[in-house]
Design a protein around this motif. Structure first.
Motif, PDB file in Angstrom:
ATOM      1  N   SER A  55      -5.893   2.123   6.633  1.00 26.52           N
ATOM      2  CA  SER A  55      -6.264   1.341   5.442  1.00 26.52           C
ATOM      3  C   SER A  55      -7.484   1.864   4.702  1.00 26.52           C
ATOM      4  CB  SER A  55      -6.586  -0.090   5.843  1.00 26.52           C
ATOM      5  OG  SER A  55      -5.427  -0.778   6.117  1.00 26.52           O
ATOM      6  N   ASN A  56      -8.539   2.138   5.449  1.00 29.10           N
ATOM      7  CA  ASN A  56      -9.807   2.462   4.793  1.00 29.10           C
ATOM      8  C   ASN A  56      -9.866   3.858   4.202  1.00 29.10           C
ATOM      9  OD1 ASN A  56     -11.842   0.162   5.130  1.00 29.10           O
ATOM     10  ND2 ASN A  56     -10.716   0.270   7.065  1.00 29.10           N
ATOM     11  N   PHE A  57      -8.845   4.648   4.445  1.00 26.50           N
ATOM     12  CA  PHE A  57      -8.821   5.965   3.801  1.00 26.50           C
ATOM     13  C   PHE A  57      -8.792   5.765   2.289  1.00 26.50           C
ATOM     14  CE2 PHE A  57      -7.101  10.202   2.772  1.00 26.50           C
ATOM     15  CZ  PHE A  57      -8.062  10.949   3.434  1.00 26.50           C
ATOM     16  N   GLU A  58      -8.246   4.629   1.872  1.00 28.83           N
ATOM     17  CA  GLU A  58      -8.221   4.313   0.432  1.00 28.83           C
ATOM     18  C   GLU A  58      -9.640   4.219  -0.130  1.00 28.83           C
ATOM     19  OE1 GLU A  58      -5.487   1.238  -0.754  1.00 28.83           O
ATOM     20  OE2 GLU A  58      -6.579   0.839  -2.617  1.00 28.83           O
ATOM     21  N   ARG A  59     -10.555   3.651   0.649  1.00 34.09           N
ATOM     22  CA  ARG A  59     -11.953   3.570   0.170  1.00 34.09           C
ATOM     23  C   ARG A  59     -12.533   4.973   0.027  1.00 34.09           C
ATOM     24  NH1 ARG A  59     -12.637  -1.676   3.552  1.00 34.09           N
ATOM     25  NH2 ARG A  59     -13.084  -3.226   1.948  1.00 34.09           N
ATOM     26  N   LEU A  60     -12.188   5.853   0.961  1.00 31.15           N
ATOM     27  CA  LEU A  60     -12.723   7.217   0.871  1.00 31.15           C
ATOM     28  C   LEU A  60     -12.130   7.963  -0.320  1.00 31.15           C
ATOM     29  CD1 LEU A  60     -14.524   9.397   2.090  1.00 31.15           C
ATOM     30  CD2 LEU A  60     -12.554  10.164   3.415  1.00 31.15           C
ATOM     31  N   SER A  71     -14.558  17.505  -1.505  1.00 30.22           N
ATOM     32  CA  SER A  71     -15.649  16.567  -1.245  1.00 30.22           C
ATOM     33  C   SER A  71     -15.426  15.826   0.084  1.00 30.22           C
ATOM     34  CB  SER A  71     -15.867  15.634  -2.437  1.00 30.22           C
ATOM     35  OG  SER A  71     -15.174  14.438  -2.263  1.00 30.22           O
ATOM     36  N   ILE A  72     -14.176  15.557   0.433  1.00 29.78           N
ATOM     37  CA  ILE A  72     -13.905  14.926   1.738  1.00 29.78           C
ATOM     38  C   ILE A  72     -14.297  15.885   2.873  1.00 29.78           C
ATOM     39  CG2 ILE A  72     -12.045  14.140   3.281  1.00 29.78           C
ATOM     40  CD1 ILE A  72     -10.664  12.931   0.803  1.00 29.78           C
ATOM     41  N   ARG A  73     -13.943  17.165   2.688  1.00 29.81           N
ATOM     42  CA  ARG A  73     -14.254  18.140   3.746  1.00 29.81           C
ATOM     43  C   ARG A  73     -15.758  18.379   3.885  1.00 29.81           C
ATOM     44  NH1 ARG A  73      -9.473  22.325   2.191  1.00 29.81           N
ATOM     45  NH2 ARG A  73      -7.839  21.468   3.536  1.00 29.81           N
ATOM     46  N   ARG A  74     -16.494  18.157   2.788  1.00 28.25           N
ATOM     47  CA  ARG A  74     -17.958  18.272   2.877  1.00 28.25           C
ATOM     48  C   ARG A  74     -18.537  17.179   3.770  1.00 28.25           C
ATOM     49  NH1 ARG A  74     -18.349  19.616  -2.561  1.00 28.25           N
ATOM     50  NH2 ARG A  74     -18.523  17.436  -3.148  1.00 28.25           N
ATOM     51  N   GLU A  75     -17.888  16.025   3.757  1.00 32.04           N
ATOM     52  CA  GLU A  75     -18.436  14.875   4.492  1.00 32.04           C
ATOM     53  C   GLU A  75     -17.903  14.753   5.921  1.00 32.04           C
ATOM     54  OE1 GLU A  75     -20.770  13.106   3.334  1.00 32.04           O
ATOM     55  OE2 GLU A  75     -20.683  13.441   1.164  1.00 32.04           O
ATOM     56  N   PHE A  76     -16.669  15.210   6.141  1.00 34.09           N
ATOM     57  CA  PHE A  76     -16.023  14.946   7.437  1.00 34.09           C
ATOM     58  C   PHE A  76     -15.437  16.204   8.059  1.00 34.09           C
ATOM     59  CE2 PHE A  76     -15.706  10.998   5.044  1.00 34.09           C
ATOM     60  CZ  PHE A  76     -16.027  10.033   5.985  1.00 34.09           C
TER      61      PHE A  76
END
Ligand code: PLP
Ligand SMILES: N[C@@H](CCOP(=O)(O)O)C(=O)O
Length: 465
Positions: free
Chosen positions: A314-319, A353-358
């Motif tokens: 579910s929370n992948f939507e927030r990301l 940007s996702i890969r920068r964070e995770f």
């Protein structure tokens, strides 16, 4: 502070309304319009403070002008008085730079207690202030359900309906939901998997007539207040390891993406976090997505870490909302793709940007069992299979001379069969749960059909429009 929906078509709400709403009316998830900031000086000033004091300092930012400080303080104190460890979430060192953050000292032995004990009190407070009742629904792969039933059981203003996948939770988890005897609690075994249960919950929220008729509210991590409460332990752990003057990394066993998203929020608020590492079991949709940029559902596999047997996080939507620069049209397009074809592609910039964070890694069940054995043999520490998933991935993503904290999301006694088969030790329940396995069970078995579930809830809920 205003809360806005990831899909951009629902009204912005204040904290109290976002708390009771759960899911936004456009199907999106609420998050704050801006991330509140905590300066390095403020973080330094929290050194040596208790969990409760740090919780108050962090959470005040999210409820400002909505919950009076003295009320927030008492709710925090009451919520964490239910924990069996004086530190609430103690940090245990298992290697020179390796730490385990024990989040399982609450009443139902999983990290869900941390947020749920506070959420129940916040909801009660707002409902009492308004003289209202609510109908709480939740989907669980095993832990959220027990925590919600414990936290909301016996409360006058709420009825709780928890959907769990029949035959797919551990016997301890099931009994934590089915043996409490509270009149306001309904454990519903659904003939399906966790994703079916979560779909049903979201469908109930999207059925506006039903939603309004029973005053529906949610306790899954779609509810912003769940995430908010989980942000706190990233602060307590990092501060006790020298933050803000030393960066700390975290590895998080991940399913619905709520727990690790709370880490991302802590970072956005100013906590110097180095690496945020997603650890998955064989249900590796998140690890695959980070690698390929394609979020693609596959059938869920039953593993020894059943709480993470989840496809739709579910929370992948927030990301996604964050990664697309908070452009709700991109989120709507991705979610439409997921509904229509079970997949969507993440555009290059957003993926970057996702890969920068995770970072992300996955484990097989064999690796989980080996990790339980190896950590027991080398340190004497007994892991549950979810935490072992985290430790395995943490070992592959640690930086030399830099602290890595793995979130211990459940007590091994919740999954005794998997732990015993991995290392030969049968972890017993703590004394206060000693008779759990002999208590009488009460639950209802339902088909995975929206109308069947809605009818059941309408018949039993006391909150009416
Ligand atoms: C024991 C345990 N570990 C890890 C997770 C994953 O947490 P999240 O869903 O917040 O990613 C869950 C539930 O989802 C859980 O119950
Ligand atoms: N693992 C969870 C699944 C639901 O997660 P939530 O954080 O969205 O409530 C569970 O144990 O039920």
């Amino acid at each position: 502070m205003d809360y806005i929906s990831t899909r951009g078509d629902a009204p912005a709400l204040k904290f109290r309304d976002a708390l009771l709403a759960g899911l936004a009316r456009d199907g999106g998830l609420y998050l704050p319009r801006e991330w509140p900031q905590i300066s390095k000086k403020e973080i330094r000033a929290l050194r040596g403070k208790s969990y409760q004091e740090i919780a108050f300092a962090v959470l005040s930012h999210f409820v400002v002008d909505e919950i009076p400080s003295d009320a927030l303080k008492s709710m925090i104190d009451e919520a964490y008085a239910t924990f069996r460890h004086p530190a609430v979430a103690p940090l245990v060192q298992i290697g020179p730079n390796d730490f385990v953050l024990e989040l399982f000292h609450g009443t139902t032995l999983a990290f869900k207690d941390v947020a749920m004990q506070l959420l129940a009190r916040l909801m009660d407070y707002v409902l009492a202030e308004r003289g209202e009742r609510a109908t709480i629904v939740g989907a669980t792969s095993g832990d959220t359900g027990g925590a919600a039933i414990d936290a909301f059981g016996g409360r006058e203003r709420t009825d709780v309906f928890i959907l769990f996948p029949h035959g797919k939770v551990s016997p301890v988890q099931q009994r934590q939901m089915t043996t409490t005897g509270y009149a306001n609690v309904h454990a519903l075994a659904v003939k399906g998997n966790f994703d079916d249960c979560q779909d049903l919950v979201k469908a109930m929220f999207n059925d506006v007539a039903f939603r309004d008729s029973v005053k529906l509210s949610g306790v899954n991590s779609i509810n912003w207040a769940r995430i908010m409460a989980q942000v706190v332990y990233y602060f307590t752990a990092a501060i006790s390891l020298g933050s803000p003057d030393r960066k700390v990394s975290f590895t998080v066993p991940t399913g619905n993406f709520g727990d690790i998203f709370a880490g991302y929020v802590a970072k956005r608020m100013g906590l110097p976090i180095d690496r945020l590492v997603i650890a998955t079991n064989d249900n590796d949709i998140l690890a695959r997505t980070l690698k390929t940029g394609r979020y693609e559902m596959r059938p869920a596999i039953a593993t020894t870490s059943p709480s993470m047997d989840i496809q739709i996080s579910s929370n992948f939507e927030r990301l996604l909302f964050e990664a697309y620069g908070r452009d709700p049209s991109q989120v709507r397009a991705a979610m439409a793709g997921l509904r229509q074809s079970g997949a969507f592609e993440i555009q290059a910039e957003a993926l970057k940007s996702i890969r920068r964070e995770f970072r992300a890694g996955r484990t097989t069940q064999k690796q989980v069992a080996e990790t339980i054995r190896e950590i027991l043999a080398t340190t004497g520490y007994l892991l549950d299979p979810h935490t072992a998933t985290g430790i395995f991935v943490a070992q592959k993503n640690s930086k030399p001379n830099s602290p890595m904290v793995t979130l211990a999301t459940a007590h091994p006694a919740k999954f005794p069969a998997a732990v015993e088969s991995a290392c030969g030790i049968f972890p017993g329940l703590p004394s206060w749960l000693g008779d759990l396995m002999s208590r009488e069970e009460r639950f209802d078995l339902l088909e995975p059909e929206l109308k069947a579930v809605e009818n059941f809830i309408s018949q039993h809920a006391r909150a009416k429009a």
